[in-house]
Design an enzyme around this catalytic site. Structure first.
Site: not given
Length: 306
Positions: A94, A108, A110-112, A147, A177, A260-261
Site C-alpha cells: 500500500s 493512493h 493498494n494491492v493485496r 482513467h 458524513h 494488531g498491525g
C-alpha cells in the site's frame, strides 16, 4: 478452486515495492526512502518505507506486509461472516503520496491478497486493491489520463472490469458524513476470486504495474506550476478530508488496527500537515469552487472529448 501460490504473490509484491520506491526517488530527486523492517507479535511483519521532506514529495510511504494470525479481524469478515474465526494470511503493498505542490495530486494505491484457512477444508483466497487520485485543483487532461490508465489495467481480463471497478471506487471513496467524494476515483476491487488463481493474480499485477504509468505523467506535468499561500492553505484544508476518510471508513486502516498491525506503518497514509476550517465554503467561481463543482462528482471521464 485452484490452490493459490502464496510465494509467487509475495515475490511480486516485494518487487513492486522496490520498483515504486526507486521510481519515486528518481522523480523527487532530493530525498531517499528510509526503511523500517518490523515484526508483528501475532505473526508476520513487513517493511515500511517513508520519504519525507523531499524536493517534490512532502511525504510518500510505500508499505509491504505479510502478516498471519489465528482469527480474521471484523473488518475482513464484514462481507464474509462465514469466515469469522478463521486463521488467515494477508499480503499487500500500500502506498500514499502527499506532494508539496498543491497542483500535484495526492495518490493512493493498494494491492493485496488474503487466504482464510478453514479447518478440514480447502483454503479460501481472494484479491483486492486499486488506485485512486485526489487532486486539490482539477485538470481534465490529468483525470482522463488517469482513467485511461485504469481502463488499460483492466484490458485483457474482462471487458466489464473497468466499469465495474470504477463504480465501486466511486462508491467506496465517498465521505458519507459529508456526501462528498474524496477525489476523482480510479479502480477499487475486493473479494476477487473468479476465473481461477492465475486470472486474479494476473489482474492484481496489472493494477500494480499500471500505477506508475498512471501517476508519474501527471506529476511531471504539474510539478513546476507556481503556487502561493492561497493554494497551499487549500491543499491543507482538502487534506482534512483525506484524514476523515482514512480514519472513519478505510478498510485497510481498520484491518491493520484490528489485526494488531504496526500503528506507525498503518498511519503513514496520513499527511504530515493538515488543516480544518469551521464551515468554510469556497468563493463562487473560484478555482477551489471548480474542484467541488466539476471534479468531486462521479462521471464518465472517458466519454469526454478533447
Amino acid at each position: 478452486m485452484d490452490a493459490p501460490d502464496v510465494d509467487a504473490v509475495e515475490s511480486y509484491l516485494a518487487s513492486l515495492q522496490e520498483r515504486i520506491t526507486t521510481a519515486l526517488e528518481q522523480v523527487d530527486g532530493g530525498a531517499r526512502f528510509r526503511e523500517d523492517a518490523w515484526q508483528r507479535s501475532e505473526g508476520g511483519g513487513g517493511r515500511t518505507r517513508v520519504l519525507t521532506q523531499g524536493t517534490l514529495f512532502e511525504q510518500a510511504g510505500v508499505n509491504f506486509s505479510y502478516v498471519h494470525g489465528q482469527r480474521l479481524p471484523p473488518s475482513a469478515t464484514a462481507q464474509r461472516p462465514e469466515l469469522a474465526g478463521c486463521a488467515f494470511r494477508a499480503l499487500g503493498v500500500s502506498l500514499v503520496i502527499h506532494p508539496f505542490n498543491p497542483y500535484v495530486p495526492t495518490s493512493h494505491c493498494n494491492v493485496r491478497f488474503f487466504v482464510a484457512d478453514k479447518p478440514q477444508a480447502a483454503a479460501i483466497w481472494w484479491f483486492g486493491g486499486g488506485f485512486d487520485l485526489t487532486p486539490c485543483y482539477g485538470f481534465e487532461e490529468d483525470v482522463m489520463h488517469w482513467h485511461r490508465s485504469a481502463r488499460a489495467a483492466c484490458d485483457g481480463f474482462d471487458q466489464r472490469y473497468y466499469a465495474r471497478f470504477k463504480q465501486w471506487c466511486d462508491e467506496y471513496f465517498l465521505i458519507k458524513h459529508r456526501g462528498e467524494s474524496r477525489g476523482v476515483g480510479g479502480l477499487f476491487f475486493d473479494d476477487l476470486n473468479e476465473n481461477g488463481f492465475e486470472h486474479c493474480f494476473g489482474f492484481m499485477k496489472s493494477v500494480g504495474d499500471h500505477f506508475l504509468p498512471a501517476y508519474l505523467p501527471i506529476v511531471e506535468r504539474r510539478k513546476d506550476m507556481p503556487y502561493g499561500e492561497r493554494e497551499r492553505e487549500f491543499q491543507l484544508y482538502r487534506r482534512g478530508r483525506y484524514v476523515e476518510f482514512n480514519l472513519v471508513y478505510d478498510r485497510g486502516t481498520l484491518f491493520g488496527l484490528q489485526s494488531g498491525g504496526r500503528t506507525e506503518s498503518i498511519l503513514m497514509s496520513l499527511p504530515p500537515r493538515v488543516a480544518w476550517r469551521y464551515n468554510w465554503r469556497p468563493e463562487p467561481g473560484s478555482p477551489e469552487a471548480k474542484l467541488y463543482a466539476d471534479f468531486l462528482k462521479p462521471k464518465d471521464w472517458l466519454a469526454l472529448k478533447r
